[in-house]
Write an enzyme that holds these catalytic residues in place. Structure first.
Site, PDB file in Angstrom:
ATOM      1  N   ARG A   1       0.826  -1.216   0.000  1.00  0.00           N
ATOM      2  CA  ARG A   1       0.000   0.000   0.000  1.00  0.00           C
ATOM      3  C   ARG A   1       0.856   1.260   0.000  1.00  0.00           C
ATOM      4  O   ARG A   1       0.529   2.252  -0.639  1.00  0.00           O
ATOM      5  CB  ARG A   1      -0.933  -0.003   1.218  1.00  0.00           C
ATOM      6  CG  ARG A   1      -2.072  -1.008   1.046  1.00  0.00           C
ATOM      7  CD  ARG A   1      -2.960  -1.049   2.251  1.00  0.00           C
ATOM      8  NE  ARG A   1      -3.460   0.242   2.638  1.00  0.00           N
ATOM      9  CZ  ARG A   1      -3.880   0.557   3.866  1.00  0.00           C
ATOM     10  NH1 ARG A   1      -3.848  -0.359   4.826  1.00  0.00           N
ATOM     11  NH2 ARG A   1      -4.328   1.751   4.141  1.00  0.00           N
TER      12      ARG A   1
ATOM     13  N   ASP B   1      -2.778   8.242   3.885  1.00  0.00           N
ATOM     14  CA  ASP B   1      -1.947   8.268   2.679  1.00  0.00           C
ATOM     15  C   ASP B   1      -1.243   9.590   2.393  1.00  0.00           C
ATOM     16  O   ASP B   1      -0.526   9.709   1.387  1.00  0.00           O
ATOM     17  CB  ASP B   1      -2.811   7.875   1.458  1.00  0.00           C
ATOM     18  CG  ASP B   1      -4.070   8.761   1.287  1.00  0.00           C
ATOM     19  OD1 ASP B   1      -4.080   9.901   1.791  1.00  0.00           O
ATOM     20  OD2 ASP B   1      -5.038   8.288   0.646  1.00  0.00           O
TER      21      ASP B   1
ATOM     22  N   HIS C   1      -6.471   8.164  11.954  1.00  0.00           N
ATOM     23  CA  HIS C   1      -6.041   6.755  11.929  1.00  0.00           C
ATOM     24  C   HIS C   1      -4.548   6.594  11.649  1.00  0.00           C
ATOM     25  O   HIS C   1      -4.118   5.529  11.213  1.00  0.00           O
ATOM     26  CB  HIS C   1      -6.873   5.973  10.899  1.00  0.00           C
ATOM     27  CG  HIS C   1      -8.324   5.831  11.297  1.00  0.00           C
ATOM     28  ND1 HIS C   1      -9.323   5.500  10.417  1.00  0.00           N
ATOM     29  CD2 HIS C   1      -8.934   5.975  12.511  1.00  0.00           C
ATOM     30  CE1 HIS C   1     -10.489   5.448  11.057  1.00  0.00           C
ATOM     31  NE2 HIS C   1     -10.283   5.740  12.327  1.00  0.00           N
TER      32      HIS C   1
ATOM     33  N   CYS D   1      12.470  -3.169  17.262  1.00  0.00           N
ATOM     34  CA  CYS D   1      12.552  -1.839  17.856  1.00  0.00           C
ATOM     35  C   CYS D   1      13.964  -1.633  18.395  1.00  0.00           C
ATOM     36  O   CYS D   1      14.477  -2.487  19.130  1.00  0.00           O
ATOM     37  CB  CYS D   1      11.529  -1.743  18.991  1.00  0.00           C
ATOM     38  SG  CYS D   1      11.702  -0.262  20.000  1.00  0.00           S
TER      39      CYS D   1
ATOM     40  N   CYS E   1      13.599  -1.665  22.477  1.00  0.00           N
ATOM     41  CA  CYS E   1      13.180  -2.808  23.293  1.00  0.00           C
ATOM     42  C   CYS E   1      13.179  -4.141  22.538  1.00  0.00           C
ATOM     43  O   CYS E   1      12.943  -5.189  23.140  1.00  0.00           O
ATOM     44  CB  CYS E   1      11.797  -2.547  23.902  1.00  0.00           C
ATOM     45  SG  CYS E   1      10.459  -2.715  22.709  1.00  0.00           S
TER      46      CYS E   1
ATOM     47  N   GLY F   1     -16.718  10.833   0.986  1.00  0.00           N
ATOM     48  CA  GLY F   1     -16.032   9.587   0.614  1.00  0.00           C
ATOM     49  C   GLY F   1     -15.791   8.640   1.765  1.00  0.00           C
ATOM     50  O   GLY F   1     -14.777   7.942   1.785  1.00  0.00           O
TER      51      GLY F   1
HETATM   52  C1  BJW Z   1     -16.456   7.599  -2.972  1.00  0.00           C
HETATM   53  C2  BJW Z   1     -15.805   7.532  -4.214  1.00  0.00           C
HETATM   54  C3  BJW Z   1     -15.548   8.758  -4.861  1.00  0.00           C
HETATM   55  C4  BJW Z   1     -16.042   5.535  -3.492  1.00  0.00           C
HETATM   56  N1  BJW Z   1     -15.921   9.900  -4.263  1.00  0.00           N
HETATM   57  N2  BJW Z   1     -16.822   8.744  -2.418  1.00  0.00           N
HETATM   58  C5  BJW Z   1     -19.278   1.818  18.282  1.00  0.00           C
HETATM   59  C6  BJW Z   1     -20.203   1.022  17.636  1.00  0.00           C
HETATM   60  C7  BJW Z   1     -19.792  -0.138  16.953  1.00  0.00           C
HETATM   61  C8  BJW Z   1     -18.442  -0.497  16.901  1.00  0.00           C
HETATM   62  C9  BJW Z   1     -17.530   0.293  17.546  1.00  0.00           C
HETATM   63  C10 BJW Z   1     -17.945   1.426  18.227  1.00  0.00           C
HETATM   64  N3  BJW Z   1     -16.828   2.022  18.742  1.00  0.00           N
HETATM   65  C11 BJW Z   1     -15.756   1.301  18.398  1.00  0.00           C
HETATM   66  C12 BJW Z   1     -16.138   0.237  17.679  1.00  0.00           C
HETATM   67  C13 BJW Z   1     -15.237  -0.812  17.105  1.00  0.00           C
HETATM   68  C14 BJW Z   1     -14.567  -0.374  15.831  1.00  0.00           C
HETATM   69  C15 BJW Z   1     -15.626  -0.126  14.766  1.00  0.00           C
HETATM   70  O1  BJW Z   1     -16.013   0.983  14.455  1.00  0.00           O
HETATM   71  N4  BJW Z   1     -16.091  -1.173  14.128  1.00  0.00           N
HETATM   72  C16 BJW Z   1     -17.091  -1.055  13.047  1.00  0.00           C
HETATM   73  C17 BJW Z   1     -16.612  -1.800  11.818  1.00  0.00           C
HETATM   74  C18 BJW Z   1     -18.436  -1.471  13.557  1.00  0.00           C
HETATM   75  N5  BJW Z   1     -13.734   0.813  16.023  1.00  0.00           N
HETATM   76  C19 BJW Z   1     -12.509   0.733  16.533  1.00  0.00           C
HETATM   77  O2  BJW Z   1     -12.038  -0.335  16.887  1.00  0.00           O
HETATM   78  C20 BJW Z   1     -11.712   2.017  16.651  1.00  0.00           C
HETATM   79  N6  BJW Z   1     -11.152   2.136  17.961  1.00  0.00           N
HETATM   80  C21 BJW Z   1     -11.881   2.461  19.032  1.00  0.00           C
HETATM   81  O3  BJW Z   1     -13.068   2.719  18.941  1.00  0.00           O
HETATM   82  O4  BJW Z   1     -11.173   2.486  20.214  1.00  0.00           O
HETATM   83  C22 BJW Z   1     -11.911   2.529  21.436  1.00  0.00           C
HETATM   84  C23 BJW Z   1     -12.360   1.117  21.709  1.00  0.00           C
HETATM   85  C24 BJW Z   1     -11.430   0.126  21.808  1.00  0.00           C
HETATM   86  C25 BJW Z   1     -11.845  -1.183  22.068  1.00  0.00           C
HETATM   87  C26 BJW Z   1     -13.196  -1.463  22.182  1.00  0.00           C
HETATM   88  C27 BJW Z   1     -14.134  -0.450  22.079  1.00  0.00           C
HETATM   89  C28 BJW Z   1     -13.709   0.860  21.852  1.00  0.00           C
HETATM   90  C29 BJW Z   1     -10.532   2.002  15.701  1.00  0.00           C
HETATM   91  C30 BJW Z   1     -10.921   2.023  14.273  1.00  0.00           C
HETATM   92  C31 BJW Z   1      -9.667   1.947  13.397  1.00  0.00           C
HETATM   93  C32 BJW Z   1      -9.995   1.813  11.915  1.00  0.00           C
HETATM   94  N7  BJW Z   1      -8.804   1.483  11.223  1.00  0.00           N
HETATM   95  C33 BJW Z   1      -8.826   1.394   9.755  1.00  0.00           C
HETATM   96  C34 BJW Z   1      -7.397   1.006   9.287  1.00  0.00           C
HETATM   97  C35 BJW Z   1      -6.451   2.191   9.395  1.00  0.00           C
HETATM   98  C36 BJW Z   1      -5.093   1.866   8.965  1.00  0.00           C
HETATM   99  C37 BJW Z   1      -5.011   1.511   7.511  1.00  0.00           C
HETATM  100  O5  BJW Z   1      -5.346   2.326   6.632  1.00  0.00           O
HETATM  101  O6  BJW Z   1      -4.590   0.395   7.253  1.00  0.00           O
HETATM  102  O7  BJW Z   1      -9.206   2.662   9.193  1.00  0.00           O
HETATM  103  S1  BJW Z   1     -10.072   0.300   9.118  1.00  0.00           S
HETATM  104  C38 BJW Z   1     -10.509   1.281   7.721  1.00  0.00           C
HETATM  105  O8  BJW Z   1     -11.865   1.800   7.861  1.00  0.00           O
HETATM  106  C39 BJW Z   1      -9.582   2.497   7.801  1.00  0.00           C
HETATM  107  C40 BJW Z   1     -10.488   3.596   7.359  1.00  0.00           C
HETATM  108  O9  BJW Z   1      -9.964   4.854   7.752  1.00  0.00           O
HETATM  109  C41 BJW Z   1     -11.785   3.234   8.011  1.00  0.00           C
HETATM  110  C42 BJW Z   1     -12.997   3.886   7.414  1.00  0.00           C
HETATM  111  O10 BJW Z   1     -13.226   3.475   6.113  1.00  0.00           O
HETATM  112  P1  BJW Z   1     -13.721   4.542   5.037  1.00  0.00           P
HETATM  113  O11 BJW Z   1     -12.709   5.585   4.834  1.00  0.00           O
HETATM  114  O12 BJW Z   1     -15.100   4.985   5.360  1.00  0.00           O
HETATM  115  O13 BJW Z   1     -13.702   3.645   3.696  1.00  0.00           O
HETATM  116  P2  BJW Z   1     -14.799   2.642   3.112  1.00  0.00           P
HETATM  117  O14 BJW Z   1     -14.092   1.760   2.145  1.00  0.00           O
HETATM  118  O15 BJW Z   1     -15.586   2.004   4.169  1.00  0.00           O
HETATM  119  O16 BJW Z   1     -15.816   3.593   2.321  1.00  0.00           O
HETATM  120  C43 BJW Z   1     -15.429   4.266   1.143  1.00  0.00           C
HETATM  121  C44 BJW Z   1     -16.585   5.167   0.748  1.00  0.00           C
HETATM  122  O17 BJW Z   1     -16.162   5.955  -0.351  1.00  0.00           O
HETATM  123  C45 BJW Z   1     -17.852   4.411   0.282  1.00  0.00           C
HETATM  124  O18 BJW Z   1     -18.980   4.964   0.933  1.00  0.00           O
HETATM  125  C46 BJW Z   1     -17.906   4.689  -1.217  1.00  0.00           C
HETATM  126  O19 BJW Z   1     -19.245   4.773  -1.721  1.00  0.00           O
HETATM  127  C47 BJW Z   1     -17.208   6.025  -1.289  1.00  0.00           C
HETATM  128  N8  BJW Z   1     -16.581   6.365  -2.586  1.00  0.00           N
HETATM  129  N9  BJW Z   1     -15.559   6.276  -4.535  1.00  0.00           N
HETATM  130  C48 BJW Z   1     -16.553   9.928  -3.095  1.00  0.00           C
HETATM  131  N10 BJW Z   1     -14.921   8.833  -6.083  1.00  0.00           N
HETATM  132 ZN    ZN Z   2      10.078  -0.687  21.660  1.00  0.00          ZN
END
Ligand code: BJW
Ligand code: ZN
Length: 248
Positions: A73, A107, A122, A149, A152, A189
């Site tokens: 990536r 990115d 993120h 690391c 550590c 998006g």
């Molecule tokens: C276009 C287009 C064009 C296409 N123009 N648009 C409350 C309720 C339920 C669950 C939870 C909650 N609180 C926490 C959770 C758990 C979890 C979560 O949310 N899970 C859900 C799946 C239900 N969240 C977490 O774990 C977070 N941490 C947290 O809450 O800590 C406290 C905690 C800890 C332990 C327990 C409880 C609480 C952390 C979330 C981290 C997300 N990480 C990632 C990876 C990042 C690193 C990497 O890049 O590798 O982040 S996952 C991935 O999803 C990435 C993204 O930033 C994120 C969001 O995705 P995004 O950007 O919305 O992309 P897509 O693909 O989903 O959508 C693309 C959109 O674009 C679509 O709609 C298309 O239609 C559109 N599109 N072309 C405009 N041209």
């Molecule tokens: Zn370390």
């Protein structure tokens, strides 16, 4: 293809408002050629979902696999360029007294387009950090597997936020503050499925802001949006910003 329709009421509102917040997701980088998360992943990685790779458990189970995904990536992102959506947001930042750009993307394409202050929820794939949390942060390197690391000895990992992990406290509180104090909030998006980022538009709306969604697809947010601009961000945002600049 004709010009996208920007509702006149939205143009009028924007000409009066001063505090704007924008949340972006993977869809903003899609037109640069960066695959989104919830669309099928391309090629080599199509067998894996983000939930299988973007977790601390995945890294513990198979650090090399996760490392290779991020290397792929990172190379992909280095080879692409900001698209008209990124460039429009950089221009939009100059039009308002207060403009907060909050991104879930890792990115750096907003920064490369010229947005100097970006709230990264993120993390960023250009950096790596200690998986044991000893605080070391350094630039990504070309190793085939996670290097140890220097402090550590634990494997280094991408400096991003995986499922189940806390978001950087400073970035999250700045984003929450921007959401609560803006007059208009754009969700661009993002599928608005991943929390706590997905909570930000709702908290902006509860605090009285207008909510605008820019997305070619319906999302969890659509029903709550005051304005829904259906289409690609790279087509809609340049047109919107052009109108705003003309009215300025
Ligand atoms: C276009 C287009 C064009 C296409 N123009 N648009 C409350 C309720 C339920 C669950 C939870 C909650 N609180 C926490 C959770 C758990 C979890 C979560 O949310 N899970 C859900 C799946 C239900 N969240 C977490 O774990 C977070 N941490 C947290 O809450 O800590 C406290 C905690 C800890 C332990 C327990 C409880 C609480 C952390 C979330 C981290 C997300 N990480 C990632 C990876 C990042 C690193 C990497 O890049 O590798 O982040 S996952 C991935 O999803 C990435 C993204 O930033 C994120 C969001 O995705 P995004 O950007 O919305 O992309 P897509 O693909 O989903 O959508 C693309 C959109 O674009 C679509 O709609 C298309 O239609 C559109 N599109 N072309 C405009 N041209
Ligand atoms: Zn370390």
């Amino acid at each position: 293809m004709g010009r996208p329709d920007i509702p006149a009421e939205l143009g009028q509102a924007l000409s009066k408002l001063r505090r704007v917040a924008v949340l972006t997701g993977a869809g903003v980088s899609a037109e640069s050629g960066v695959p989104t998360f919830r669309d099928a992943q391309t090629g080599l990685w199509s067998r894996y979902s983000p939930e299988q790779l973007a977790t601390p458990e995945a890294f513990e189970r198979d650090p090399r696999l996760v490392w290779e995904w991020y290397t792929w990536r990172r190379q992909l992102v280095a080879a692409v360029h900001p698209n008209p959506a990124h460039l429009a947001l950089a221009r939009m930042a100059r039009l308002f007294a207060r403009f907060s750009l909050i991104t879930q993307n890792v990115d750096s394409l907003h920064q490369r387009a010229g947005n100097t202050e970006v709230i990264e929820l993120h993390g960023n794939i250009s950096r790596i950090t200690c998986s044991r949390g000893c605080g070391i942060v350094t630039a990504f390197d070309e190793s085939a597997a996670p290097p140890p690391c220097p402090s550590c000895g634990a494997p280094l990992r991408p400096d991003v936020v995986w499922f189940g992990e806390m978001l950087p406290a400073d970035a999250l509180s700045r984003a929450q503050e921007a959401a609560k104090s803006c007059e208009i909030f754009f969700s661009v998006g993002t599928s608005a499925q991943v929390y706590p980022a997905a909570e930000l538009p709702f908290s902006a709306r509860r605090a009285g802001a207008l909510l605008v969604e820019v997305n070619p697809e319906e999302t969890a947010l659509t029903a709550s949006a005051d304005f829904v601009l259906r289409g690609a961000a790279g087509r809609i945002l340049p047109h919107l910003v052009h109108q705003l600049e003309a009215a300025h």
